[in-house]
Every structure is written in C-alpha cells, then in structure tokens.
Enzyme design. Structure first.
Site: not given
Length: 270
Positions: A28, A67-68, A105
């Site tokens: 990502r 990380e989000r 996700r």
C-alpha cells in the site's frame, strides 16, 4: 495449527508510536486523508480495536500490517498502540502478511493490489491458482487484478481513481495499448456500462482487423498509377486485392471525359 485466541491476546503489546516506522515491504502506498481523519475520530472515541503487526528493527519496530491504523492513531495523538511483534518472519513472509491483510480489508488501490500479486507470483514462481490459494482468494480474482498491469498507464490511473471498474478494465485489456486510452475516456465520459464497453471494444478490434487484412499497395502499383496519370493527364487510382481490382480515372467535366477517351483511342458512336 492456528493460534488459540487467548495466546494471541497474550502476544499483544502496547508500543510507543514514535518507535514504529512504516515498513518498506508494504504494497500500500496511497492513503485517503479523509479516511484517515474519520478513523482517527473513531480511535479517539473507542481506541485502536485491532492491533498492528510489527517486527523489531534496531531500537524500534518496523510496521508490517496496519499502517492506516498507525497513521490514524498518530493523528488521534495517541502515545501507544496495541501491536503484535512478529520477529519470526522473513522479508518474504512479512511482505505476504501485509499483502494478505490489505487484500482482505480491500484497502489497496487496484493497481497496488495488482503489483503486490505480481510480486508474490513472480517471487515464489506461482501460477494464478497457487497465488490465489496463498492469499485465500479465487483464481479469477488474481487473474482479473493481474490483467490491470497490461493496461496503458492513463487507463491504470482511471482504474485507480475508481472511474473504471475491474469489469471495464478487463474489456480494455483486450485492446492494443495504443487504442486503450481513447476508448477508456469515451467510456468514462459516456458513462458506459461494462456490456456497452465490451461491445465497443469488439467493434474496434473488428475494424482494426479489417484494416490489417487490406492488401498493401506496393511500390510497383504506385508506379503504374503515376505513369497512367501522366499519360492521361488525369488522376488514376488502381485497387487490387490479389484476385480482382478496379481502375478509376478522375474527371471534372464531360469535355474532360471526352479528352480522356480520345487519349485512350476510344470513340463513342451516337
């Protein structure tokens, strides 16, 4: 054998956020600022529900998955975040773990997902079916995403921006790359459904095939046309498909037509 829930809970630690840094192996790369802000608001109210996954790195930790959540926790001004430390993972295993979480996700952009799957397939020399099994998805899922990498760059951008669906992308991938951007923009501006785009792509390929099947006029035929044009004083065009052909002479008045007939030695009675 999968970990029992109580063992997983015991592995969760609360780590200082400033000791964690983003991983270099994550697929990502794009994070929606509005989405991060919304998640930060939720974290302020309820905390971080699911721990991130990290591994030790020097005096700190490298983020492998989540990380989000980590970014949102920073924005929510938390000092610590729940984490599971996985120092047992190699670089390859860490990359796969992060990729699987993001795919499950559905938090990757389509092109990020495609690039991650391509890396997985290439690195482990996996077929589409084997890669699909590795991440718990169908073979068709993997094939559809990998097809995105065949798209021209402007089309990939439209897919990433969700202006074109995976179905649209699948149809466009069947076109030569030079034809893709124009067709893609027409689809976006016209609001075409996948079915309409598929039909337009088939028609475009048919037209392109028909043009390719036309015999090329070689230099010899062009030379004949030029000689006849000079001899008659009027433009001559010859079309020949290898078996039959047409010979056309241009004229702009009946007097000019009579002049052509005279030069050809043809006399029209009556």
């Amino acid at each position: 054998m999968p970990h029992r829930p109580e063992r997983l809970e015991a592995a969760v630690r609360h780590l200082p956020i400033d000791l964690i840094q983003p991983g270099t192996l994550q697929a990502r790369r794009v994070f929606d600022p509005q989405g991060i802000e919304e998640l930060a608001g939720s974290i302020r109210e309820s905390g971080v529900v699911q721990p991130v996954v990290v591994r030790s790195l020097g005096d700190g930790y490298e983020l492998l998955a989540g990380e989000r959540r980590w970014r949102a926790a920073q924005q929510a001004e938390l000092h610590e975040i729940p984490a599971i430390v996985r120092d047992d993972l190699s670089d390859d295993e860490a990359m796969v773990l992060g990729l699987i979480e993001n795919l499950q996700r559905e938090s990757l952009t389509p092109i990020e997902a495609a690039a991650g799957l391509q890396f997985l397939a290439d690195h482990y020399d996996l077929t589409h079916a084997e890669a699909a099994k590795r991440i718990g998805k169908s073979r068709e899922y993997v094939s559809n995403y990998l097809r995105l990498l065949k798209l021209a760059e402007p089309v990939q951008k439209l897919v990433n921006e969700r202006l074109l669906s995976l179905g649209h992308a699948k149809a466009l991938a069947g076109l030569p790359s030079v034809m893709q951007p124009g067709m893609a923009m027409d689809a976006v501006s016209g609001g075409w459904s996948v079915r309409v785009l598929e039909s337009r792509c088939r028609a475009a390929l048919k037209r392109a095939g028909a043009e390719a099947d036309k015999p090329r006029r070689d230099a010899q035929w062009q030379a004949v046309e030029q000689q006849l044009t000079e001899a008659l004083g009027n433009r001559v065009q010859i079309d020949f498909d290898g078996q039959k052909g047409e010979f056309r002479v241009a004229f702009h008045s009946l007097d000019e037509f009579d002049g052509i007939l005279q030069r050809l030695g043809v006399e029209i009675s009556g």
